[in-house]
Write an enzyme that holds these catalytic residues in place. Structure first.
Site, mmCIF file in Angstrom:
data_model
loop_
_atom_site.group_PDB
_atom_site.id
_atom_site.type_symbol
_atom_site.label_atom_id
_atom_site.label_comp_id
_atom_site.label_asym_id
_atom_site.label_seq_id
_atom_site.Cartn_x
_atom_site.Cartn_y
_atom_site.Cartn_z
ATOM 1 N N ASN A 15 31.551 -22.033 -39.103
ATOM 2 C CA ASN A 15 31.899 -21.124 -38.018
ATOM 3 C C ASN A 15 30.752 -20.143 -37.794
ATOM 4 O OD1 ASN A 15 32.713 -20.115 -40.583
ATOM 5 N ND2 ASN A 15 34.025 -18.587 -39.634
ATOM 6 N N GLU A 24 34.422 -26.916 -36.915
ATOM 7 C CA GLU A 24 34.711 -28.295 -36.517
ATOM 8 C C GLU A 24 33.965 -28.671 -35.236
ATOM 9 O OE1 GLU A 24 36.740 -25.796 -37.258
ATOM 10 O OE2 GLU A 24 38.725 -26.503 -37.890
HETATM 11 ZN ZN LIG Z 1 38.628 -24.408 -34.052
#
Ligand SMILES: [Zn+2]
Length: 129
Positions: free
Chosen positions: A41, A54
């Site tokens: 992230n 992701e």
């Molecule tokens: Zn996400």
């Protein structure tokens, strides 16, 4: 079977840029040709521009010409303990559904799930034709 992939996700979480939430997320995306694309992230001071691990992994793979995937492992934690499952958000599930079928394996800390476990129906390219 997916232990190595999950370990790669935990390793990717070390690179998380999460100075605002303190929540580290790593993803490891396995392509059908056996390559692993990792992502973490990346937060932003404007918050809304934050990118999940992701989608970071998926976009990295696609940017390198890879669009066929076998599985993804996701690890997330606000501590160094990644033993609790971190479920992907709706945006990431939608992006995964662009490239992966309903049976696509999603590996979390507590086991293997299918994409359809979290996203039983989704908007898809079939609506655009
Ligand atoms: Zn996400």
């Amino acid at each position: 079977m997916y232990d190595e992939l999950f370990k790669a996700a935990v390793k990717a979480a070390e690179n998380a840029y999460c100075r605002y939430s303190g929540f580290h997320v790593g993803a490891a995306l396995l392509s059908v040709d056996g390559r692993i694309f990792t992502g973490c992230n990346v937060e932003n001071s404007s918050y809304s521009l934050t990118l999940c691990a992701e989608r970071n992994a998926v976009f990295k793979a696609v940017s390198e010409g890879v669009t066929a995937f076998s599985a993804i492992a996701i690890a997330g934690s606000s501590t160094s303990d990644f033993s609790k499952p971190c479920v992907p958000c709706g945006s990431c599930l939608q992006v995964l559904s662009e490239f992966c079928g309903k049976g696509f394996p999603i590996i979390l800390a507590d086991g293997a799930y299918r994409l359809s476990d979290f996203l039983p129906v989704s908007f898809g390219k079939e609506y655009l034709r």
